[in-house]
Design an enzyme around this catalytic site. Structure first.
Site, PDB file in Angstrom:
ATOM      1  N   GLY A  67       0.785  -0.935   0.038  1.00 28.93           N
ATOM      2  CA  GLY A  67      -0.197   0.132  -0.281  1.00 28.93           C
ATOM      3  C   GLY A  67       0.795   0.824  -0.308  1.00 28.93           C
ATOM      4  O   GLY A  67       2.310   1.381  -0.005  1.00 28.93           O
ATOM      5  N   GLY A 116      -0.503  -5.069   1.041  1.00 32.02           N
ATOM      6  CA  GLY A 116      -1.548  -4.864   0.026  1.00 32.02           C
ATOM      7  C   GLY A 116      -1.803  -5.063  -1.139  1.00 32.02           C
ATOM      8  O   GLY A 116      -2.469  -5.683  -1.648  1.00 32.02           O
ATOM      9  N   GLU A 139       5.688  -5.663   7.533  1.00 29.73           N
ATOM     10  CA  GLU A 139       5.102  -5.267   8.125  1.00 29.73           C
ATOM     11  C   GLU A 139       5.630  -5.132   9.354  1.00 29.73           C
ATOM     12  O   GLU A 139       6.121  -3.452   9.879  1.00 29.73           O
ATOM     13  CB  GLU A 139       3.810  -4.690   8.252  1.00 29.73           C
ATOM     14  CG  GLU A 139       2.702  -4.515   7.099  1.00 29.73           C
ATOM     15  CD  GLU A 139       2.701  -6.063   6.369  1.00 29.73           C
ATOM     16  OE1 GLU A 139       3.064  -6.935   7.118  1.00 29.73           O
ATOM     17  OE2 GLU A 139       2.262  -6.033   5.115  1.00 29.73           O
ATOM     18  N   ASP A 147      -1.749  -7.263   8.205  1.00 28.32           N
ATOM     19  CA  ASP A 147      -3.220  -5.770   7.695  1.00 28.32           C
ATOM     20  C   ASP A 147      -4.267  -7.006   6.344  1.00 28.32           C
ATOM     21  O   ASP A 147      -3.507  -7.996   6.110  1.00 28.32           O
ATOM     22  CB  ASP A 147      -3.418  -4.733   7.976  1.00 28.32           C
ATOM     23  CG  ASP A 147      -1.928  -4.302   6.714  1.00 28.32           C
ATOM     24  OD1 ASP A 147      -1.449  -4.614   6.209  1.00 28.32           O
ATOM     25  OD2 ASP A 147      -3.167  -2.899   6.211  1.00 28.32           O
TER      26      ASP A 147
HETATM   27  C1  QUE Z   1       7.987  -2.656   4.462  1.00 30.09           C
HETATM   28  C2  QUE Z   1       6.419  -2.312   4.253  1.00 30.09           C
HETATM   29  C3  QUE Z   1       7.027  -2.314   3.278  1.00 30.09           C
HETATM   30  C4  QUE Z   1       7.749  -1.585   2.827  1.00 30.09           C
HETATM   31  C5  QUE Z   1       8.832  -2.040   3.346  1.00 30.09           C
HETATM   32  C6  QUE Z   1       9.098  -2.640   4.134  1.00 30.09           C
HETATM   33  C7  QUE Z   1       5.198  -1.421   3.473  1.00 30.09           C
HETATM   34  C8  QUE Z   1       4.989  -1.077   1.996  1.00 30.09           C
HETATM   35  C9  QUE Z   1       6.164  -0.391   1.340  1.00 30.09           C
HETATM   36  C10 QUE Z   1       6.091   0.507  -0.333  1.00 30.09           C
HETATM   37  C11 QUE Z   1       6.945  -0.236  -1.608  1.00 30.09           C
HETATM   38  C12 QUE Z   1       6.558   0.471  -2.782  1.00 30.09           C
HETATM   39  C13 QUE Z   1       6.215   2.062  -2.592  1.00 30.09           C
HETATM   40  C14 QUE Z   1       5.390   2.285  -1.332  1.00 30.09           C
HETATM   41  C15 QUE Z   1       5.561   1.706  -0.580  1.00 30.09           C
HETATM   42  O1  QUE Z   1       7.105  -1.491   1.452  1.00 30.09           O
HETATM   43  O2  QUE Z   1       4.019  -2.078   3.667  1.00 30.09           O
HETATM   44  O3  QUE Z   1       4.990   3.387  -1.195  1.00 30.09           O
HETATM   45  O4  QUE Z   1       6.192   3.206  -3.588  1.00 30.09           O
HETATM   46  O5  QUE Z   1       3.726  -0.544   1.010  1.00 30.09           O
HETATM   47  O6  QUE Z   1      10.193  -2.558   4.331  1.00 30.09           O
HETATM   48  O7  QUE Z   1       5.591  -3.008   5.302  1.00 30.09           O
END
Ligand code: QUE
Length: 335
Positions: A67, A116, A139, A147
């Site tokens: 997400g 997500g 997470e 989640d």
């Molecule tokens: C742990 C996570 C997430 C993460 C990196 C982590 C996560 C997540 C993102 C993410 C990746 C690419 C994107 C962005 C978010 O990175 O839940 O906006 O472009 O969504 O180490 O839980």
């Protein structure tokens, strides 16, 4: 059919197609994408010409990396609570829509699929993984919690593998994804395009024809240790069992766990343990309530800063050791 830049939704033969189309952001879901997916699914639900839905990610690297947690952190810092709430409420409503969808929902996972991304694949009837698939629920590394309905499906994976995956954030390859239950079929990347075309021509019946025998489970050698250590009834007891094991795998696993937010390990463990006894709608409601406390918490703001925004990968957790986590403070997160 409505079409957005970041999501391309269109009819193709007997199916509806959703393409998650933000490859530079690894197809991470923002609110516009969540809304576009929801609209497409609602439009096709009662369309007699649509017999199934196929979801794919654009580009070679990712199905969907998660997400838009960076935006959520920014909303939280600016005290835009209604924006935080809208993001998770609509994301989890989409997860439930997929779970209850009356037609086969088929995700073709040919790259990174985390958080997500698992939410828009795992709740569908079929998840096809290629050798380039990489599933993870990471997470606890950002001070959040598993989640998108993970508190429903993780405790329902075989044995204690769901607790292991949730706390360590361990990456699962495409073949292993079938072994642990993230995926239902294994089809190499070289055949994914032909499978996708066959699904439009024939429907879900094509899945079996393209499925290959799954390579051996890479974690087989550690299966007994995972079951012993992660069936413990608390986070400190999991640590004690890993320390008592003393082998290379246990030491590596301890190092992984020690890099995670200690508080996040505690609230994630409690959430998943309780999820075993809840329905999916109940799990999603409890998760939504938990977003209201975790997204304001130091651990989430610091974890996303460190892992996603600044990428220094040196989060300063507080408290920094599991011994110093106050059970009362964890209980308050659920109140
Ligand atoms: C742990 C996570 C997430 C993460 C990196 C982590 C996560 C997540 C993102 C993410 C990746 C690419 C994107 C962005 C978010 O990175 O839940 O906006 O472009 O969504 O180490 O839980």
């Amino acid at each position: 059919m409505e079409s957005h830049d970041s999501v391309v939704a269109r009819r193709d033969g007997r199916i509806g197609r959703i393409l998650l189309n933000r490859p530079k952001a690894l197809n991470a879901l923002d609110l516009a994408m969540i809304r576009a997916c929801t609209t497409a699914l609602e439009t096709w639900r009662d369309d007699p010409h649509i017999h199934a839905v196929v979801v794919e990610g654009a580009g070679e690297r990712a199905f969907c990396a998660g997400g838009d947690i960076r935006a959520v952190r920014q909303f939280s810092l600016e005290d835009k609570r209604s924006d935080v709430e809208a993001f998770f409420a609509e994301e989890y409503a989409l997860n439930l829509l997929i779970a209850e969808y009356p037609k086969p929902y088929i995700a073709l996972v040919d790259g990174i699929c985390m958080g997500g991304g698992i939410g828009v694949s795992m709740h569908g009837a079929y998840r096809v993984a290629s050798e380039h698939a990489m599933f993870a629920m990471p997470e606890t590394a950002i001070g959040f919690f598993p989640d998108i309905g993970a508190s429903y499906f993780l405790p329902r994976l075989p044995g204690s593998i769901g607790v292991y995956l949730a706390l360590t954030g361990m990456r699962v390859n495409g073949a292993d994804a079938v072994h642990v239950g993230f995926a239902t079929h294994f089809t190499p990347r070289a055949h994914i395009h032909a499978l996708s075309a066959a699904l439009a021509a024939e429907g879900p019946g094509a899945l079996g024809r393209f499925a290959q025998t799954v390579p051996a489970w890479t974690l087989a050698a550690h299966h007994a240790a995972i079951e012993h250590c992660f069936s413990a009834d608390s986070v400190p007891e999991i640590f004690r069992r890993l320390e008592a094991d003393g082998g290379a795998w246990a030491r590596e696993t301890l190092n992984t766990l020690r890099a995670m937010s200690p508080s996040s390990l505690f609230w994630s463990f409690r959430l998943i343990s309780e999820g075993a006894h809840r329905t999916l709608p109940q799990c999603l409601a409890v998760e939504l309530a938990l977003t209201r406390t975790t997204t304001r918490h130091h651990e989430f703001l610091e974890g996303v800063r460190s892992m996603v925004v600044d990428k220094d990968r040196q989060p300063k957790w507080s408290p920094a050791r599991i011994e110093d986590v106050d059970p009362g403070a964890i209980a308050a997160m659920f109140a």
